[in-house]
Design a protein around this motif. Structure first.
Motif, mmCIF file in Angstrom:
data_model
loop_
_atom_site.group_PDB
_atom_site.id
_atom_site.type_symbol
_atom_site.label_atom_id
_atom_site.label_comp_id
_atom_site.label_asym_id
_atom_site.label_seq_id
_atom_site.Cartn_x
_atom_site.Cartn_y
_atom_site.Cartn_z
ATOM 1 N N PRO A 1 0.837 -1.216 0.000
ATOM 2 C CA PRO A 1 0.000 0.000 0.000
ATOM 3 C C PRO A 1 0.866 1.258 0.000
ATOM 4 O O PRO A 1 1.975 1.273 0.541
ATOM 5 N N ARG A 2 0.344 2.312 -0.587
ATOM 6 C CA ARG A 2 1.131 3.533 -0.725
ATOM 7 C C ARG A 2 1.584 4.085 0.627
ATOM 8 O O ARG A 2 2.732 4.506 0.782
ATOM 9 N N GLU A 3 0.686 4.056 1.621
ATOM 10 C CA GLU A 3 1.054 4.593 2.936
ATOM 11 C C GLU A 3 2.153 3.760 3.586
ATOM 12 O O GLU A 3 3.038 4.301 4.250
ATOM 13 N N ARG A 4 2.094 2.446 3.424
ATOM 14 C CA ARG A 4 3.156 1.622 3.987
ATOM 15 C C ARG A 4 4.488 1.924 3.313
ATOM 16 O O ARG A 4 5.534 1.976 3.976
ATOM 17 N N ALA A 5 4.460 2.119 2.005
ATOM 18 C CA ALA A 5 5.687 2.445 1.279
ATOM 19 C C ALA A 5 6.296 3.750 1.795
ATOM 20 O O ALA A 5 7.513 3.860 1.987
ATOM 21 N N ARG A 6 5.446 4.739 2.062
ATOM 22 C CA ARG A 6 5.946 6.021 2.580
ATOM 23 C C ARG A 6 6.514 5.863 3.983
ATOM 24 O O ARG A 6 7.560 6.434 4.317
ATOM 25 N N THR A 7 5.822 5.067 4.805
ATOM 26 C CA THR A 7 6.298 4.846 6.167
ATOM 27 C C THR A 7 7.649 4.142 6.176
ATOM 28 O O THR A 7 8.559 4.513 6.928
ATOM 29 N N LEU A 8 7.793 3.106 5.324
ATOM 30 C CA LEU A 8 9.062 2.383 5.244
ATOM 31 C C LEU A 8 10.193 3.301 4.790
ATOM 32 O O LEU A 8 11.308 3.243 5.332
ATOM 33 N N SER A 9 9.933 4.159 3.822
ATOM 34 C CA SER A 9 10.967 5.073 3.345
ATOM 35 C C SER A 9 11.349 6.084 4.414
ATOM 36 O O SER A 9 12.528 6.435 4.562
ATOM 37 N N ALA A 10 10.355 6.550 5.168
ATOM 38 C CA ALA A 10 10.651 7.483 6.253
ATOM 39 C C ALA A 10 11.522 6.816 7.313
ATOM 40 O O ALA A 10 12.458 7.434 7.842
ATOM 41 N N LYS A 11 11.228 5.565 7.635
ATOM 42 C CA LYS A 11 12.047 4.828 8.604
ATOM 43 C C LYS A 11 13.468 4.654 8.087
ATOM 44 O O LYS A 11 14.446 4.810 8.841
ATOM 45 N N LEU A 12 13.599 4.328 6.801
ATOM 46 C CA LEU A 12 14.924 4.145 6.224
ATOM 47 C C LEU A 12 15.707 5.453 6.228
ATOM 48 O O LEU A 12 16.910 5.477 6.550
ATOM 49 N N ALA A 13 15.035 6.553 5.890
ATOM 50 C CA ALA A 13 15.707 7.856 5.905
ATOM 51 C C ALA A 13 16.178 8.198 7.313
ATOM 52 O O ALA A 13 17.291 8.719 7.499
ATOM 53 N N ASN A 14 15.347 7.888 8.298
ATOM 54 C CA ASN A 14 15.723 8.152 9.686
ATOM 55 C C ASN A 14 16.954 7.334 10.083
ATOM 56 O O ASN A 14 17.888 7.840 10.730
ATOM 57 N N LEU A 15 16.966 6.061 9.695
ATOM 58 C CA LEU A 15 18.112 5.208 10.008
ATOM 59 C C LEU A 15 19.382 5.699 9.314
ATOM 60 O O LEU A 15 20.489 5.583 9.857
ATOM 61 N N ALA A 16 19.219 6.258 8.103
ATOM 62 C CA ALA A 16 20.376 6.738 7.339
ATOM 63 C C ALA A 16 20.778 8.158 7.710
ATOM 64 O O ALA A 16 21.852 8.628 7.302
ATOM 65 N N GLY A 17 19.894 8.852 8.451
ATOM 66 C CA GLY A 17 20.192 10.212 8.864
ATOM 67 C C GLY A 17 20.080 11.230 7.756
ATOM 68 O O GLY A 17 20.831 12.215 7.728
ATOM 69 N N VAL A 18 19.116 11.020 6.835
ATOM 70 C CA VAL A 18 18.922 11.957 5.727
ATOM 71 C C VAL A 18 17.447 12.275 5.594
ATOM 72 O O VAL A 18 16.585 11.625 6.201
ATOM 73 N N SER A 19 17.132 13.270 4.792
ATOM 74 C CA SER A 19 15.731 13.575 4.509
ATOM 75 C C SER A 19 15.180 12.539 3.530
ATOM 76 O O SER A 19 15.923 12.031 2.684
ATOM 77 N N PRO A 20 13.857 12.232 3.625
ATOM 78 C CA PRO A 20 13.278 11.192 2.750
ATOM 79 C C PRO A 20 12.957 11.726 1.359
ATOM 80 O O PRO A 20 11.848 11.615 0.863
ATOM 81 N N THR A 21 13.940 12.300 0.715
ATOM 82 C CA THR A 21 13.785 12.869 -0.623
ATOM 83 C C THR A 21 14.794 12.232 -1.564
ATOM 84 O O THR A 21 15.710 11.520 -1.137
#
Length: 496
Positions: free
Chosen positions: A227-247
């Motif tokens: 689902p689109r919302e899950r995809a966004r949530t996963l990317s936000a988590k990954l960005a947080n782990l990597a220490g970057v903005s989710p862009t």
């Protein structure tokens, strides 16, 4: 005997040189063209871009070694030997043909999509060599695609479903170039196993893919509709782990290896309870894979099939009997005295469904609690998909099968065991590890023969699902077992 001259063919970007295996024109001869780019290397500005057509080249390009793979190191996620090849140009195809350069041959074409949970796998496996299909008069192609977050993660400012777009670009390459290898672009069958089988079903349900293939075979499909919302949530988590903005710029600043290392953590459940993690996987599916983006994929695949998308395309699909039952083997001792109903209740809490499921699976129940739990994981992730897809397609030409032969080394008819039989490559590296030293020749003849017949003629050789819903071809059953069962997936219906 003089060695045959290396074959050279002309395709849209330029000329490529392959290599003969066997003498040109002799029985069983096959030419391999490896690592041909169907798109430019997805690095730099193209890292998170849609695939871009390869640039033309002058002279003759050697295509005698497998190209770079998106997989960086085989982590053993599959039971198939799937080598990793370093390099940037990871979007490539491998073509196996008995008649290179014969543009009038118009042989049927098989395009294979590898598995690996959408995060692993490689088209360079010796199991995916098209030599046996070539002997049947079928040109065979294996394709690569971007994996994990790079292929499927949501990125603001970047095209969605980049891995799916890679599949489409590879199939468009086949349409433009396969005639040069003796293939007919109007007779293309797509096939794949596990995540590759899921890819087949995703493409089947996508209007954007139609016209690029005429039939499909899905082995052990791991169907994913994130689902689109899950995809966004996963990317936000990954960005947080990597220490970057989710862009796009944020993710582009992180080395590929770092994101690959972090993507598993981003997709994992936060619970420390192992059973909770299993329940989450069974309910939510794999974290990285095709996403309902509102563009290429507008709704879940089953809904698209039920609405008639792809109904004109013949489909064969099936599973092994115990895809993941091996995962509970290590717990057999601990579970030996645990009542099966109590143990299953941790994964299937609804009592009516649980009771019906256990009643329908009496044969598995006799093998013990661990076997039942493993079969439940298999049924939830794989075997229910067969019934859902076949039922959703209604009167569309659909055939179901089961692969029942148990591995002499791994106990079960387990995940990936059917692949070397399907490709008829029983002597390939790694096969003995899961199929033993003397895998049955007759079983390979039956499985591969059905696949070749379907690619050539559009019929694998047993009754369609619509003629008697539930009808299933049995491969590798016991001698007393019929080849055809009236309702071969009856044991999963309590889960639907």
């Amino acid at each position: 005997m003089t060695e045959p001259e290396d074959p050279v063919v002309s395709i849209a970007p330029g000329r490529v040189r392959g290599r003969w295996r066997g003498t040109s024109g002799s029985a069983g001869a096959s030419a391999a063209f490896l690592g041909i780019p169907f798109a430019q290397a997805p690095v730099g500005d193209l890292r998170f871009a849609a695939p871009l057509a390869p640039e033309p080249w002058d002279g003759i390009r050697d295509a005698v070694a497998y190209g770079a793979t998106a997989q960086r190191g085989d982590n053993g996620i599959t039971l198939i030997p799937e080598p990793s090849v370093p390099g940037d140009s990871t979007l490539n195809v491998n073509v196996f043909t008995p008649v290179p350069g014969d543009t009038a041959a118009a042989l049927p074409v098989l395009v294979y999509i590898h598995g690996g949970g959408f995060v692993s796998g490689s088209p360079a496996s010796p199991w995916y060599d098209g030599r046996a299909f070539n002997s049947d008069g079928i040109v065979t192609v294996s394709i690569s695609y971007r994996l994990g977050f790079d292929g499927f993660g949501h990125i603001a400012g970047a095209p969605s479903n980049r891995g799916v777009r890679d599949w489409l670009a590879a199939l468009e390459w086949v349409q433009q170039n396969i005639a040069a290898f003796g293939g007919d672009p109007g007779r293309v069958t797509i096939a794949g196993q596990s995540a590759g089988g899921g890819a087949v079903l995703t493409l089947l349900g996508m209007p954007a893919a139609h016209g690029l293939f005429q039939s499909a075979w899905a082995l052990s499909s791991a169907l994913v509709d994130v689902p689109r919302e899950r995809a966004r949530t996963l990317s936000a988590k990954l960005a947080n782990l990597a220490g970057v903005s989710p862009t796009r710029d944020g993710f582009a600043s992180v080395p590929e290896a770092t994101l690959t290392a972090l993507q598993n953590a981003a997709g994992a459940t936060e619970s420390k309870d192992a059973l909770a993690g299993v329940r989450a996987l069974l309910s939510d599916g794999l974290p990285w894979g095709p996403t309902i983006d509102g563009d290429l994929i507008t709704r879940p695949t089953i809904e698209s099939l039920r609405a008639g998308v792809g109904s004109e395309i013949p489909l064969v699909l099936g599973t092994t009997d115990d895809e993941f039952t091996m995962t509970t083997d290590g717990a057999k001792g601990r579970l030996r005295f645990v009542p099966v109903g109590f143990a299953l209740g941790k994964l299937l809490p609804e009592p009516t469904a649980r009771k019906a499921y256990l009643a329908d699976g009496a044969a598995q129940r006799r093998k013990g609690t661990a076997a039942v739990l493993g079969r439940y994981v298999t049924d939830t992730m794989f075997r229910t998909t067969v019934v859902q897809v076949a039922d959703a397609r209604g009167a569309a030409p659909t055939w179901a099968y089961r692969f029942c032969w148990p591995s002499p080394t791994r106990t079960w008819a387990l995940h990936c065991l059917d692949v070397p039989f399907w490709f008829d490559c029983l002597d390939a590296d790694g096969v003995a590890a899961i199929a033993g030293e003397a895998p049955p020749r007759a079983l390979a003849d039956a499985v591969h023969g059905a696949a070749a017949a379907f690619v050539r003629d559009g019929d694998p050789g047993w009754p369609e699902w619509a003629s008697a819903p539930g009808v299933t071809r049995i491969f590798g059953g016991e001698a007393s077992h019929p080849d055809i069962e009236a309702d071969g997936y009856a044991s999963v219906r309590a889960l639907l």
